[in-house]
Design a protein around this motif. Structure first.
Motif, PDB file in Angstrom:
ATOM      1  N   LEU A 135     -72.564  31.455  -8.533  1.00 44.91           N
ATOM      2  CA  LEU A 135     -71.948  32.276  -8.059  1.00 44.91           C
ATOM      3  C   LEU A 135     -70.671  32.872  -9.349  1.00 44.91           C
ATOM      4  N   MET A 136     -70.133  32.276  -9.822  1.00 43.25           N
ATOM      5  CA  MET A 136     -68.574  32.588 -10.050  1.00 43.25           C
ATOM      6  C   MET A 136     -69.119  33.044 -11.765  1.00 43.25           C
ATOM      7  N   THR A 137     -70.356  32.008 -12.433  1.00 40.98           N
ATOM      8  CA  THR A 137     -70.807  32.248 -13.730  1.00 40.98           C
ATOM      9  C   THR A 137     -71.149  34.216 -13.594  1.00 40.98           C
ATOM     10  N   ILE A 138     -71.982  34.512 -12.333  1.00 40.94           N
ATOM     11  CA  ILE A 138     -72.111  36.132 -12.472  1.00 40.94           C
ATOM     12  C   ILE A 138     -71.237  36.615 -12.552  1.00 40.94           C
ATOM     13  N   LEU A 139     -70.219  36.539 -11.553  1.00 45.74           N
ATOM     14  CA  LEU A 139     -69.102  37.434 -11.205  1.00 45.74           C
ATOM     15  C   LEU A 139     -67.911  37.824 -12.297  1.00 45.74           C
ATOM     16  N   CYS A 140     -68.464  36.634 -13.407  1.00 40.50           N
ATOM     17  CA  CYS A 140     -67.438  36.925 -14.749  1.00 40.50           C
ATOM     18  C   CYS A 140     -68.679  37.471 -15.047  1.00 40.50           C
ATOM     19  N   LEU A 141     -69.278  36.918 -15.344  1.00 37.01           N
ATOM     20  CA  LEU A 141     -70.573  38.022 -16.322  1.00 37.01           C
ATOM     21  C   LEU A 141     -70.550  39.469 -15.917  1.00 37.01           C
ATOM     22  N   THR A 142     -70.574  40.063 -14.638  1.00 37.92           N
ATOM     23  CA  THR A 142     -70.398  40.973 -14.253  1.00 37.92           C
ATOM     24  C   THR A 142     -69.290  41.963 -14.572  1.00 37.92           C
ATOM     25  N   TRP A 143     -67.825  41.742 -14.681  1.00 37.14           N
ATOM     26  CA  TRP A 143     -66.565  41.748 -14.782  1.00 37.14           C
ATOM     27  C   TRP A 143     -66.296  41.782 -15.965  1.00 37.14           C
ATOM     28  N   GLY A 144     -67.195  41.348 -16.976  1.00 40.38           N
ATOM     29  CA  GLY A 144     -67.007  40.998 -18.454  1.00 40.38           C
ATOM     30  C   GLY A 144     -67.761  42.292 -18.849  1.00 40.38           C
ATOM     31  N   ILE A 145     -69.121  42.217 -18.329  1.00 43.67           N
ATOM     32  CA  ILE A 145     -69.739  43.400 -18.492  1.00 43.67           C
ATOM     33  C   ILE A 145     -69.036  44.684 -18.746  1.00 43.67           C
ATOM     34  N   GLN A 146     -68.227  44.971 -17.551  1.00 44.93           N
ATOM     35  CA  GLN A 146     -67.910  46.571 -16.913  1.00 44.93           C
ATOM     36  C   GLN A 146     -66.913  47.570 -16.973  1.00 44.93           C
ATOM     37  N   GLN A 147     -66.230  46.215 -18.754  1.00 42.93           N
ATOM     38  CA  GLN A 147     -65.270  46.253 -19.643  1.00 42.93           C
ATOM     39  C   GLN A 147     -66.101  47.463 -21.047  1.00 42.93           C
ATOM     40  N   VAL A 148     -67.113  46.506 -20.871  1.00 44.41           N
ATOM     41  CA  VAL A 148     -68.003  47.472 -22.113  1.00 44.41           C
ATOM     42  C   VAL A 148     -68.652  49.008 -21.473  1.00 44.41           C
ATOM     43  N   VAL A 149     -69.405  48.978 -20.107  1.00 45.66           N
ATOM     44  CA  VAL A 149     -69.914  49.581 -19.649  1.00 45.66           C
ATOM     45  C   VAL A 149     -68.851  51.357 -19.568  1.00 45.66           C
ATOM     46  N   ILE A 150     -67.962  50.993 -18.756  1.00 45.17           N
ATOM     47  CA  ILE A 150     -66.623  51.358 -18.961  1.00 45.17           C
ATOM     48  C   ILE A 150     -66.188  52.334 -19.990  1.00 45.17           C
ATOM     49  N   LYS A 151     -66.479  51.155 -21.168  1.00 44.06           N
ATOM     50  CA  LYS A 151     -65.892  51.953 -22.745  1.00 44.06           C
ATOM     51  C   LYS A 151     -67.335  52.766 -23.532  1.00 44.06           C
ATOM     52  N   ILE A 152     -68.407  53.116 -22.922  1.00 45.57           N
ATOM     53  CA  ILE A 152     -69.351  53.674 -23.291  1.00 45.57           C
ATOM     54  C   ILE A 152     -70.017  54.688 -22.245  1.00 45.57           C
ATOM     55  N   VAL A 153     -69.619  54.862 -21.517  1.00 48.55           N
ATOM     56  CA  VAL A 153     -69.673  55.578 -19.928  1.00 48.55           C
ATOM     57  C   VAL A 153     -67.779  56.739 -20.722  1.00 48.55           C
ATOM     58  N   ALA A 154     -67.415  56.270 -20.648  1.00 51.02           N
ATOM     59  CA  ALA A 154     -66.590  57.345 -21.529  1.00 51.02           C
ATOM     60  C   ALA A 154     -66.965  58.549 -22.073  1.00 51.02           C
ATOM     61  N   ASP A 155     -67.904  58.571 -22.940  1.00 49.46           N
ATOM     62  CA  ASP A 155     -67.656  59.668 -23.803  1.00 49.46           C
ATOM     63  C   ASP A 155     -69.118  60.494 -23.379  1.00 49.46           C
ATOM     64  N   PHE A 156     -69.550  60.361 -22.146  1.00 52.58           N
ATOM     65  CA  PHE A 156     -70.276  61.326 -20.804  1.00 52.58           C
ATOM     66  C   PHE A 156     -69.002  61.816 -19.314  1.00 52.58           C
ATOM     67  N   VAL A 157     -68.409  60.775 -19.381  1.00 57.32           N
ATOM     68  CA  VAL A 157     -67.603  61.264 -18.055  1.00 57.32           C
ATOM     69  C   VAL A 157     -65.843  60.626 -17.977  1.00 57.32           C
ATOM     70  N   PRO A 158     -65.332  61.619 -17.989  1.00 58.02           N
ATOM     71  CA  PRO A 158     -63.809  61.589 -18.787  1.00 58.02           C
ATOM     72  C   PRO A 158     -63.207  60.215 -17.207  1.00 58.02           C
ATOM     73  N   PRO A 159     -62.344  59.333 -18.761  1.00 51.06           N
ATOM     74  CA  PRO A 159     -62.079  58.242 -17.950  1.00 51.06           C
ATOM     75  C   PRO A 159     -61.097  57.724 -15.724  1.00 51.06           C
ATOM     76  N   LEU A 160     -60.174  59.497 -16.235  1.00 55.65           N
ATOM     77  CA  LEU A 160     -59.618  59.675 -14.738  1.00 55.65           C
ATOM     78  C   LEU A 160     -60.954  59.629 -13.610  1.00 55.65           C
ATOM     79  N   LEU A 161     -61.568  60.855 -14.839  1.00 54.63           N
ATOM     80  CA  LEU A 161     -62.578  61.332 -12.864  1.00 54.63           C
ATOM     81  C   LEU A 161     -64.168  59.638 -13.288  1.00 54.63           C
TER      82      LEU A 161
END
Length: 300
Positions: free
Chosen positions: A15-41
């Motif tokens: 479970l911890m390996t899956i959680l750490c992978l999920t939290w690591g991926i989220q940084q990439v997802v946030i950065k990509i989605v920022a091209d479509f959805v403003p950061p605070l929103l």
């Protein structure tokens, strides 16, 4: 009665390996989605959606919500700090790389140990922990030194915002440890953070004039769904559940995998360069925070 474990078993490691992978991926997802959805929103939608999901789960599990336990005021402050932290994270990721963000954000245990030393009774920092804090701090300096080799003002600002987010994350943790929140259900504390932060972030998005007209493409919907359900709902609930069953110090040490996954995901999906200085900084931060947690592990 919850069956407490004194070490991590196969379930916890998986479970911890899956959680750490999920939290690591989220940084990439946030950065990509920022091209479509403003950061605070983007951050506000994430918190609002997760609030509904966690609230529904708590009602289903019949976890008390309205007990007079003295947690309201510190809960509101925890939510404000949580919202401010993610405002810096989401905006900072528009300025710096996901790889660097992962390293700088996960200096939070460094700041937790420092804050607890002065503000939480009985949590004095020992010599080995000070050595760990020193290593982690050297890692932060090395991260910035790597950036200074080719200075870009907006990238330096992004790095600084991620350090600020780590400090706010630590401030939230210290507040929880030093207030009535330490006595209530961790799920209720999570709900405070999500609910209050959604109001703070959405109000900030409106105040700063962010465009609320976002494209509802399958990619944007899927990416926001990942953030709402996989990260801010399921992974956080799983983390709190694990803290009721396993030693927190061992879980915290295992979470050092997150910046490793963050750096790797940034390199794979965003073609972000990984310099030797950045790798050295990652090793220093991980080793430093490992030492910070070493005394707690030795006592178990």
């Amino acid at each position: 009665m919850t069956d407490r474990k004194d070490r991590l078993d196969g379930l916890a490691i998986g479970l911890m390996t899956i959680l750490c992978l999920t939290w690591g991926i989220q940084q990439v997802v946030i950065k990509i989605v920022a091209d479509f959805v403003p950061p605070l929103l983007q951050a506000g939608i994430r918190s609002a959606g997760a609030t509904l999901a966690v609230l529904a789960w708590m009602l289903w599990r019949r976890i008390p919500l309205l007990d007079r336990d003295g947690s309201l005021v510190p809960g509101l402050w925890a939510g404000i700090l949580f919202g401010s932290e993610f405002a810096l994270i989401f905006y900072g990721l528009t300025l710096t790389s996901a790889s660097r963000a992962a390293i700088l954000l996960y200096t939070a245990p460094f700041w937790v140990a420092l804050g607890s030393h002065f503000l939480v009774p009985g949590e004095r920092v020992r010599l080995l922990q000070w050595a760990g804090l020193g290593l982690a701090f050297l890692g932060v300096i090395l991260t910035f030194a790597d950036r200074l080799a080719a200075p870009q003002p907006q990238e330096l600002l992004g790095d600084a915002l991620m350090v600020g987010a780590a400090i706010l994350w630590a401030a939230t943790t210290v507040l929880i440890k030093a207030s009535k929140l330490r006595l209530v259900s961790p799920y209720k504390t999570l709900l405070y953070q999500l609910a209050v932060s959604s109001l703070v972030l959405l109000a900030g998005a409106a105040l700063f004039g962010e465009d609320f007209d976002i494209p509802l493409t399958p990619f944007v919907i899927g990416a926001m769904g990942f953030q709402i359900f996989a990260v801010a709902s399921v992974s956080y609930l799983a983390w709190f559940w694990m803290m009721t069953r396993y030693p927190v110090s061992r879980l915290s040490a295992f979470s050092f995998l997150t910046p490793v996954f963050g750096v790797l995901c940034g390199a794979i999906w965003l073609d972000e360069p990984i310099s030797l200085a950045l790798l050295a900084a990652l090793i220093l931060v991980a080793a430093g925070i490992y030492l910070v947690n070493a005394p707690a592990r030795a006592q178990r």
